[in-house]
Write an enzyme that holds these catalytic residues in place. Sequence first.
Site, short mmCIF file in Angstrom:
data_model
loop_
_atom_site.label_atom_id
_atom_site.label_comp_id
_atom_site.label_asym_id
_atom_site.label_seq_id
_atom_site.Cartn_x
_atom_site.Cartn_y
_atom_site.Cartn_z
N CYS A 9 0.85 -1.20 0.05
CA CYS A 9 0.04 0.02 -0.04
C CYS A 9 1.07 1.18 -0.07
O CYS A 9 2.06 1.11 -0.35
CB CYS A 9 -0.99 -0.10 1.23
SG CYS A 9 -0.08 0.27 2.83
N ASN A 12 2.35 1.31 4.27
CA ASN A 12 2.55 0.12 5.03
C ASN A 12 2.22 0.28 6.66
O ASN A 12 2.99 -0.30 7.38
CB ASN A 12 4.15 -0.25 4.83
CG ASN A 12 4.24 -1.54 5.26
OD1 ASN A 12 5.47 -1.90 5.49
ND2 ASN A 12 3.44 -2.65 4.99
N CYS A 14 -1.59 0.59 7.26
CA CYS A 14 -2.80 0.02 7.62
C CYS A 14 -3.23 -0.85 6.86
O CYS A 14 -3.33 -2.29 7.23
CB CYS A 14 -3.76 1.55 7.08
SG CYS A 14 -3.89 2.66 8.35
N ARG A 15 -3.47 -0.75 5.39
CA ARG A 15 -3.80 -1.99 4.39
C ARG A 15 -2.94 -2.99 4.22
O ARG A 15 -3.40 -4.32 4.65
CB ARG A 15 -4.22 -1.19 3.00
CG ARG A 15 -5.54 -0.04 3.31
CD ARG A 15 -5.51 0.33 2.08
NE ARG A 15 -4.64 1.35 1.58
CZ ARG A 15 -4.42 1.94 0.46
NH1 ARG A 15 -5.48 1.65 -0.43
NH2 ARG A 15 -3.12 2.69 0.28
N SER A 16 -1.68 -2.82 3.76
CA SER A 16 -0.66 -3.87 3.59
C SER A 16 -0.40 -4.67 5.11
O SER A 16 -0.38 -5.98 4.72
CB SER A 16 0.56 -3.34 2.72
OG SER A 16 1.01 -2.42 3.67
N ASP A 119 -8.48 3.43 1.90
CA ASP A 119 -7.45 3.56 2.86
C ASP A 119 -8.19 3.94 4.18
O ASP A 119 -8.50 5.17 4.35
CB ASP A 119 -6.29 4.67 2.67
CG ASP A 119 -5.20 4.84 3.50
OD1 ASP A 119 -5.10 4.24 4.63
OD2 ASP A 119 -4.22 5.36 3.10
#
Length: 144
Positions: A9, A12, A14-16, A119
Amino acid sequence: MSKRILFVCLGNICRSPSAHAVTRALAPDWQIDSAGTSDWHVGEPPYAPMQQAARARGLEMADLRARQFTVQDFDAFDMIVAMDDSNLARIEALRPAGNTTPVRLLTEFGDGAADHVPDPYYTRDFDGCLDLIETCARGLITHG
């Protein structure tokens, strides 16, 4: 068969790392990592509200630390999975000539309801993000 998957993301945090935590829980024999296309948060743990939402589901990610995506990642992984088109384009811009490592959107493995993973750092919808990631991670694992 063990797979080597990298989730990417922007920062690095939150999402990934969420995709990292979800997928390593669902496919413990796979080698999972995560990275960001920016260097904004290198060395930092995942965002505290994201960790809290994940922990409520029994997922731990406090051990993860943000790192920046590098050109070496193309050789280190079987597949690179981006959270949105912008990060996919940033990854592809770094692709070495002749490299054939697949770079895909995580939502390609979902139910078609979303074309990217929003996000939660901005949307504040940490649970919705995790719901989408879990759906897509299950599809990724089924895809193999």
